[in-house]
Design a protein around this motif. Sequence first.
Motif, PDB file in Angstrom:
ATOM      1  N   GLU A  47       4.345  21.306   3.602  1.00 64.21           N
ATOM      2  CA  GLU A  47       4.877  20.089   4.217  1.00 64.21           C
ATOM      3  C   GLU A  47       4.782  18.940   3.229  1.00 64.21           C
ATOM      4  O   GLU A  47       3.863  18.887   2.421  1.00 64.21           O
ATOM      5  CB  GLU A  47       4.073  19.730   5.472  1.00 64.21           C
ATOM      6  CG  GLU A  47       4.227  20.711   6.609  1.00 64.21           C
ATOM      7  CD  GLU A  47       3.389  20.312   7.827  1.00 64.21           C
ATOM      8  OE1 GLU A  47       2.696  19.284   7.769  1.00 64.21           O
ATOM      9  OE2 GLU A  47       3.440  21.048   8.805  1.00 64.21           O
ATOM     10  N   GLU A  48       5.729  18.005   3.333  1.00 64.61           N
ATOM     11  CA  GLU A  48       5.692  16.805   2.508  1.00 64.61           C
ATOM     12  C   GLU A  48       5.068  15.665   3.304  1.00 64.61           C
ATOM     13  O   GLU A  48       5.307  15.537   4.501  1.00 64.61           O
ATOM     14  CB  GLU A  48       7.100  16.395   2.062  1.00 64.61           C
ATOM     15  CG  GLU A  48       7.568  17.089   0.820  1.00 64.61           C
ATOM     16  CD  GLU A  48       8.841  16.477   0.243  1.00 64.61           C
ATOM     17  OE1 GLU A  48       9.329  17.055  -0.719  1.00 64.61           O
ATOM     18  OE2 GLU A  48       9.328  15.444   0.749  1.00 64.61           O
ATOM     19  N   SER A  49       4.305  14.852   2.621  1.00 64.63           N
ATOM     20  CA  SER A  49       3.710  13.657   3.217  1.00 64.63           C
ATOM     21  C   SER A  49       3.868  12.513   2.234  1.00 64.63           C
ATOM     22  O   SER A  49       3.894  12.723   1.025  1.00 64.63           O
ATOM     23  CB  SER A  49       2.219  13.870   3.497  1.00 64.63           C
ATOM     24  OG  SER A  49       2.020  14.946   4.366  1.00 64.63           O
ATOM     25  N   THR A  50       3.966  11.305   2.769  1.00 61.50           N
ATOM     26  CA  THR A  50       4.085  10.123   1.930  1.00 61.50           C
ATOM     27  C   THR A  50       2.945   9.168   2.252  1.00 61.50           C
ATOM     28  O   THR A  50       2.671   8.888   3.422  1.00 61.50           O
ATOM     29  CB  THR A  50       5.441   9.417   2.156  1.00 61.50           C
ATOM     30  OG1 THR A  50       6.475  10.366   1.874  1.00 61.50           O
ATOM     31  CG2 THR A  50       5.602   8.221   1.257  1.00 61.50           C
ATOM     32  N   TYR A  51       2.266   8.713   1.203  1.00 58.98           N
ATOM     33  CA  TYR A  51       1.133   7.810   1.359  1.00 58.98           C
ATOM     34  C   TYR A  51       1.263   6.641   0.395  1.00 58.98           C
ATOM     35  O   TYR A  51       1.716   6.815  -0.731  1.00 58.98           O
ATOM     36  CB  TYR A  51      -0.190   8.513   1.026  1.00 58.98           C
ATOM     37  CG  TYR A  51      -0.467   9.742   1.849  1.00 58.98           C
ATOM     38  CD1 TYR A  51      -0.812   9.640   3.186  1.00 58.98           C
ATOM     39  CD2 TYR A  51      -0.410  11.006   1.274  1.00 58.98           C
ATOM     40  CE1 TYR A  51      -1.079  10.772   3.939  1.00 58.98           C
ATOM     41  CE2 TYR A  51      -0.687  12.142   2.019  1.00 58.98           C
ATOM     42  CZ  TYR A  51      -1.017  12.016   3.351  1.00 58.98           C
ATOM     43  OH  TYR A  51      -1.283  13.132   4.088  1.00 58.98           O
ATOM     44  N   GLN A  52       0.828   5.467   0.852  1.00 58.34           N
ATOM     45  CA  GLN A  52       0.695   4.335  -0.051  1.00 58.34           C
ATOM     46  C   GLN A  52      -0.789   4.158  -0.323  1.00 58.34           C
ATOM     47  O   GLN A  52      -1.604   4.202   0.600  1.00 58.34           O
ATOM     48  CB  GLN A  52       1.268   3.042   0.547  1.00 58.34           C
ATOM     49  CG  GLN A  52       1.158   1.886  -0.437  1.00 58.34           C
ATOM     50  CD  GLN A  52       1.661   0.563   0.105  1.00 58.34           C
ATOM     51  OE1 GLN A  52       1.761   0.366   1.308  1.00 58.34           O
ATOM     52  NE2 GLN A  52       1.947  -0.357  -0.795  1.00 58.34           N
ATOM     53  N   ILE A  53      -1.141   3.962  -1.581  1.00 59.38           N
ATOM     54  CA  ILE A  53      -2.544   3.775  -1.959  1.00 59.38           C
ATOM     55  C   ILE A  53      -2.858   2.289  -1.848  1.00 59.38           C
ATOM     56  O   ILE A  53      -2.257   1.466  -2.544  1.00 59.38           O
ATOM     57  CB  ILE A  53      -2.794   4.309  -3.380  1.00 59.38           C
ATOM     58  CG1 ILE A  53      -2.471   5.805  -3.419  1.00 59.38           C
ATOM     59  CG2 ILE A  53      -4.236   4.043  -3.795  1.00 59.38           C
ATOM     60  CD1 ILE A  53      -2.536   6.429  -4.789  1.00 59.38           C
ATOM     61  N   VAL A  54      -3.788   1.962  -0.952  1.00 55.32           N
ATOM     62  CA  VAL A  54      -4.113   0.564  -0.648  1.00 55.32           C
ATOM     63  C   VAL A  54      -5.630   0.345  -0.715  1.00 55.32           C
ATOM     64  O   VAL A  54      -6.387   1.281  -0.951  1.00 55.32           O
ATOM     65  CB  VAL A  54      -3.583   0.174   0.759  1.00 55.32           C
ATOM     66  CG1 VAL A  54      -2.068   0.238   0.816  1.00 55.32           C
ATOM     67  CG2 VAL A  54      -4.193   1.054   1.832  1.00 55.32           C
ATOM     68  N   GLY A  55      -6.053  -0.877  -0.458  1.00 59.68           N
ATOM     69  CA  GLY A  55      -7.475  -1.210  -0.443  1.00 59.68           C
ATOM     70  C   GLY A  55      -8.182  -0.591   0.752  1.00 59.68           C
ATOM     71  O   GLY A  55      -7.563  -0.168   1.727  1.00 59.68           O
ATOM     72  N   ASP A  56      -9.502  -0.551   0.678  1.00 59.02           N
ATOM     73  CA  ASP A  56     -10.314   0.082   1.719  1.00 59.02           C
ATOM     74  C   ASP A  56     -10.070  -0.505   3.108  1.00 59.02           C
ATOM     75  O   ASP A  56     -10.022   0.219   4.088  1.00 59.02           O
ATOM     76  CB  ASP A  56     -11.805  -0.022   1.381  1.00 59.02           C
ATOM     77  CG  ASP A  56     -12.177   0.805   0.155  1.00 59.02           C
ATOM     78  OD1 ASP A  56     -11.447   1.777  -0.151  1.00 59.02           O
ATOM     79  OD2 ASP A  56     -13.185   0.478  -0.497  1.00 59.02           O
ATOM     80  N   ASP A  57      -9.910  -1.821   3.191  1.00 59.62           N
ATOM     81  CA  ASP A  57      -9.736  -2.470   4.496  1.00 59.62           C
ATOM     82  C   ASP A  57      -8.343  -2.280   5.081  1.00 59.62           C
ATOM     83  O   ASP A  57      -8.128  -2.509   6.260  1.00 59.62           O
ATOM     84  CB  ASP A  57     -10.029  -3.972   4.392  1.00 59.62           C
ATOM     85  CG  ASP A  57     -11.494  -4.228   4.115  1.00 59.62           C
ATOM     86  OD1 ASP A  57     -12.329  -3.777   4.911  1.00 59.62           O
ATOM     87  OD2 ASP A  57     -11.794  -4.863   3.091  1.00 59.62           O
TER      88      ASP A  57
END
Length: 157
Positions: free
Chosen positions: A100-110
């Motif tokens: 399966e494909e997934s899309t994520y944005q890498i952001v800050g912890d909060d």
Amino acid sequence: MNKIPMTAAGHQALDEEMKHLKTVERPAVIAAIAEAREHGDLSENAEYHAAKERQGYIEGRLAELEDKLARSQVIDVSRMSGENVKFGATVTVFDEDTEEESTYQIVGDDEADVKAGKISISSPISRAMINKEVGDVVEVNAPGGLKSYEIVKVEWV
């Protein structure tokens, strides 16, 4: 003093929470404490103790937010580019186990919210993807065991 990376949207959300606590929650809890004091004996007054506990939470959260905002390093993702995965990148991965494909944005912890497709820079999958590029396969030691992901696309949105 360590800087805390965050997107502009994440910084704005923390700032809005702080303003809400200062302008709405703090005055409301002060009024609740004053009202509870009028009821007499404070030692057995549950309303008073609940309001004081709420006040403690609000003041603690305000101190935490002020510290994070003071140490924040706002990163404008729209000005970033490149082939390598970095903070702020929106990465599409192919799970080699489930196909399966997934899309994520890498952001800050909060800012992290997996349901919204935002993962923390300190999460195992983010740490594995940093400095990788399209076509690379990363292995992540997840709670369910070792998972392999192929990086399909890196975007800056």
